[in-house]
Design a protein around this motif. Structure first.
Motif, PDB file in Angstrom:
ATOM      1  N   LEU A 193      -7.585  65.942  91.224  1.00 26.80           N
ATOM      2  CA  LEU A 193      -7.664  65.464  89.835  1.00 26.80           C
ATOM      3  C   LEU A 193      -8.643  64.287  89.762  1.00 26.80           C
ATOM      4  O   LEU A 193      -8.223  63.124  89.688  1.00 26.80           O
ATOM      5  N   PRO A 194      -9.936  64.562  89.757  1.00 26.63           N
ATOM      6  CA  PRO A 194     -10.917  63.480  89.793  1.00 26.63           C
ATOM      7  C   PRO A 194     -10.769  62.427  88.685  1.00 26.63           C
ATOM      8  O   PRO A 194     -10.839  61.233  88.983  1.00 26.63           O
ATOM      9  N   PRO A 195     -10.527  62.811  87.425  1.00 28.37           N
ATOM     10  CA  PRO A 195     -10.395  61.767  86.398  1.00 28.37           C
ATOM     11  C   PRO A 195      -9.216  60.816  86.636  1.00 28.37           C
ATOM     12  O   PRO A 195      -9.305  59.627  86.354  1.00 28.37           O
ATOM     13  N   VAL A 196      -8.118  61.332  87.174  1.00 30.90           N
ATOM     14  CA  VAL A 196      -6.960  60.478  87.445  1.00 30.90           C
ATOM     15  C   VAL A 196      -7.301  59.457  88.525  1.00 30.90           C
ATOM     16  O   VAL A 196      -6.928  58.285  88.428  1.00 30.90           O
ATOM     17  N   ALA A 197      -8.025  59.877  89.547  1.00 26.32           N
ATOM     18  CA  ALA A 197      -8.413  58.964  90.623  1.00 26.32           C
ATOM     19  C   ALA A 197      -9.331  57.862  90.100  1.00 26.32           C
ATOM     20  O   ALA A 197      -9.188  56.693  90.467  1.00 26.32           O
ATOM     21  N   VAL A 198     -10.271  58.213  89.232  1.00 28.20           N
ATOM     22  CA  VAL A 198     -11.179  57.212  88.662  1.00 28.20           C
ATOM     23  C   VAL A 198     -10.413  56.279  87.729  1.00 28.20           C
ATOM     24  O   VAL A 198     -10.641  55.072  87.730  1.00 28.20           O
ATOM     25  N   PHE A 199      -9.484  56.822  86.961  1.00 24.83           N
ATOM     26  CA  PHE A 199      -8.674  55.994  86.066  1.00 24.83           C
ATOM     27  C   PHE A 199      -7.858  54.969  86.852  1.00 24.83           C
ATOM     28  O   PHE A 199      -7.739  53.820  86.445  1.00 24.83           O
TER      29      PHE A 199
ATOM     30  N   GLY B 270     -16.367  53.424  81.019  1.00 32.18           N
ATOM     31  CA  GLY B 270     -17.506  54.319  81.146  1.00 32.18           C
ATOM     32  C   GLY B 270     -17.405  55.261  82.329  1.00 32.18           C
ATOM     33  O   GLY B 270     -17.749  56.438  82.224  1.00 32.18           O
ATOM     34  N   ALA B 271     -16.940  54.756  83.462  1.00 31.76           N
ATOM     35  CA  ALA B 271     -16.827  55.601  84.658  1.00 31.76           C
ATOM     36  C   ALA B 271     -15.807  56.716  84.434  1.00 31.76           C
ATOM     37  O   ALA B 271     -16.017  57.855  84.869  1.00 31.76           O
ATOM     38  N   PHE B 272     -14.717  56.395  83.752  1.00 33.45           N
ATOM     39  CA  PHE B 272     -13.698  57.397  83.468  1.00 33.45           C
ATOM     40  C   PHE B 272     -14.234  58.479  82.544  1.00 33.45           C
ATOM     41  O   PHE B 272     -14.050  59.679  82.797  1.00 33.45           O
ATOM     42  N   LEU B 273     -14.906  58.077  81.472  1.00 32.31           N
ATOM     43  CA  LEU B 273     -15.462  59.059  80.529  1.00 32.31           C
ATOM     44  C   LEU B 273     -16.542  59.913  81.176  1.00 32.31           C
ATOM     45  O   LEU B 273     -16.618  61.119  80.936  1.00 32.31           O
ATOM     46  N   LEU B 274     -17.364  59.284  82.019  1.00 32.71           N
ATOM     47  CA  LEU B 274     -18.393  60.039  82.731  1.00 32.71           C
ATOM     48  C   LEU B 274     -17.753  61.055  83.667  1.00 32.71           C
ATOM     49  O   LEU B 274     -18.215  62.191  83.782  1.00 32.71           O
ATOM     50  N   ASN B 275     -16.685  60.660  84.329  1.00 30.45           N
ATOM     51  CA  ASN B 275     -16.023  61.581  85.243  1.00 30.45           C
ATOM     52  C   ASN B 275     -15.388  62.747  84.504  1.00 30.45           C
ATOM     53  O   ASN B 275     -15.427  63.872  84.987  1.00 30.45           O
ATOM     54  N   ILE B 276     -14.821  62.499  83.344  1.00 24.63           N
ATOM     55  CA  ILE B 276     -14.271  63.607  82.548  1.00 24.63           C
ATOM     56  C   ILE B 276     -15.382  64.571  82.171  1.00 24.63           C
ATOM     57  O   ILE B 276     -15.229  65.789  82.287  1.00 24.63           O
ATOM     58  N   LEU B 277     -16.518  64.041  81.740  1.00 26.21           N
ATOM     59  CA  LEU B 277     -17.646  64.897  81.374  1.00 26.21           C
ATOM     60  C   LEU B 277     -18.135  65.711  82.576  1.00 26.21           C
ATOM     61  O   LEU B 277     -18.344  66.921  82.471  1.00 26.21           O
ATOM     62  N   LEU B 278     -18.280  65.061  83.726  1.00 26.60           N
ATOM     63  CA  LEU B 278     -18.737  65.765  84.920  1.00 26.60           C
ATOM     64  C   LEU B 278     -17.724  66.808  85.376  1.00 26.60           C
ATOM     65  O   LEU B 278     -18.109  67.890  85.828  1.00 26.60           O
ATOM     66  N   THR B 279     -16.449  66.510  85.248  1.00 21.52           N
ATOM     67  CA  THR B 279     -15.424  67.474  85.637  1.00 21.52           C
ATOM     68  C   THR B 279     -15.416  68.675  84.695  1.00 21.52           C
ATOM     69  O   THR B 279     -15.184  69.808  85.130  1.00 21.52           O
ATOM     70  N   LEU B 280     -15.677  68.447  83.410  1.00 24.60           N
ATOM     71  CA  LEU B 280     -15.745  69.569  82.465  1.00 24.60           C
ATOM     72  C   LEU B 280     -16.965  70.444  82.726  1.00 24.60           C
ATOM     73  O   LEU B 280     -16.903  71.666  82.547  1.00 24.60           O
ATOM     74  N   ILE B 281     -18.062  69.826  83.145  1.00 21.06           N
ATOM     75  CA  ILE B 281     -19.272  70.596  83.466  1.00 21.06           C
ATOM     76  C   ILE B 281     -19.036  71.447  84.705  1.00 21.06           C
ATOM     77  O   ILE B 281     -19.433  72.602  84.760  1.00 21.06           O
ATOM     78  N   GLY B 282     -18.413  70.843  85.683  1.00 20.84           N
ATOM     79  CA  GLY B 282     -18.111  71.552  86.922  1.00 20.84           C
ATOM     80  C   GLY B 282     -17.211  70.693  87.783  1.00 20.84           C
ATOM     81  O   GLY B 282     -17.338  69.476  87.812  1.00 20.84           O
TER      82      GLY B 282
END
Length: 51
Positions: A12-18, A25-37
């Motif tokens: 769960l990459p976004p949870v780890a960044v959170f 910004g890092a959290f939102l970027l990670n959500i975007l990157l996780t949605l892309i792939g």
């Protein structure tokens, strides 16, 4: 980096960044990157949590 952080970064990459940076910004970027792939999100989470 703890073993829990590594496991969360992979599963769960976004949870780890959170947990490391909070809502920002890092959290939102990670959500975007996780949605892309899943792999870009994992790579970003590992980089963010390494610092």
């Amino acid at each position: 980096m703890s073993i829990l952080t590594i496991i969360l970064s992979i599963l769960l990459p976004p949870v780890a960044v959170f947990m490391k940076r909070g809502l920002g910004g890092a959290f939102l970027l990670n959500i975007l990157l996780t949605l892309i792939g899943w792999l870009p999100g994992v790579i970003h989470a590992l980089i963010v949590n390494d610092n």
